[in-house]
Design a protein around this motif. Structure first.
Motif, PDB file in Angstrom:
ATOM      1  N   GLN A  35     -22.441  -3.849 -22.464  1.00  0.00           N
ATOM      2  CA  GLN A  35     -21.386  -2.880 -22.587  1.00  0.00           C
ATOM      3  C   GLN A  35     -20.634  -3.119 -23.881  1.00  0.00           C
TER       4      GLN A  35
ATOM      5  N   PHE B 233     -22.319   1.659 -28.899  1.00  0.00           N
ATOM      6  CA  PHE B 233     -22.675   2.212 -27.593  1.00  0.00           C
ATOM      7  C   PHE B 233     -21.695   1.673 -26.570  1.00  0.00           C
ATOM      8  N   GLN B 234     -21.249   2.547 -25.697  1.00  0.00           N
ATOM      9  CA  GLN B 234     -20.407   2.126 -24.581  1.00  0.00           C
ATOM     10  C   GLN B 234     -21.231   1.242 -23.648  1.00  0.00           C
ATOM     11  N   SER B 235     -22.505   1.618 -23.457  1.00  0.00           N
ATOM     12  CA  SER B 235     -23.412   0.790 -22.660  1.00  0.00           C
ATOM     13  C   SER B 235     -24.856   1.155 -22.978  1.00  0.00           C
TER      14      SER B 235
ATOM     15  N   ASN C 292     -30.788   8.734 -20.817  1.00  0.00           N
ATOM     16  CA  ASN C 292     -29.595   8.512 -19.998  1.00  0.00           C
ATOM     17  C   ASN C 292     -29.157   7.049 -19.968  1.00  0.00           C
ATOM     18  N   ASP C 293     -30.010   6.137 -20.388  1.00  0.00           N
ATOM     19  CA  ASP C 293     -29.652   4.715 -20.417  1.00  0.00           C
ATOM     20  C   ASP C 293     -28.787   4.353 -21.619  1.00  0.00           C
ATOM     21  N   TYR C 294     -28.618   5.292 -22.548  1.00  0.00           N
ATOM     22  CA  TYR C 294     -27.740   5.087 -23.712  1.00  0.00           C
ATOM     23  C   TYR C 294     -26.456   5.886 -23.504  1.00  0.00           C
ATOM     24  N   ARG C 295     -25.320   5.243 -23.564  1.00  0.00           N
ATOM     25  CA  ARG C 295     -24.019   5.936 -23.441  1.00  0.00           C
ATOM     26  C   ARG C 295     -23.099   5.484 -24.541  1.00  0.00           C
TER      27      ARG C 295
END
Length: 76
Positions: free
Chosen positions: A1, A51-53, A73-76
């Motif tokens: 994170q 990246f947030q997460s 979707n695994d990148y935020r």
């Protein structure tokens, strides 16, 4: 994170990218490699991108621990 890209195309491990082809790996804060085993992020991020997460499967390969995102979707 809360990670930042610190390196693109890090030094390859044994058996990885030996033919000179790009590995599509990048490194984030904490010296964790992000790989494209399941999903190739295109385009790759740039050094300094945040990246947030990043979520995915943790895998040990080519003498390195790598996070393997499964889709966009695994990148935020």
């Amino acid at each position: 994170q809360n990670v930042q890209v610190t390196e693109l195309e890090p030094e390859v491990g044994p058996g990885d990218g030996q033919d000179g082809a790009p590995t599509n790996e990048f490194v984030v804060t904490g010296n964790l490699r992000v790989d494209d085993y399941f999903y190739l992020r295109n385009p790759l991020p740039s050094v300094g991108d945040s990246f947030q997460s990043i979520t995915g499967v943790l895998r040990y390969g080519n003498a390195n621990s790598k996070i393997e995102p499964r889709d966009a979707n695994d990148y935020r």
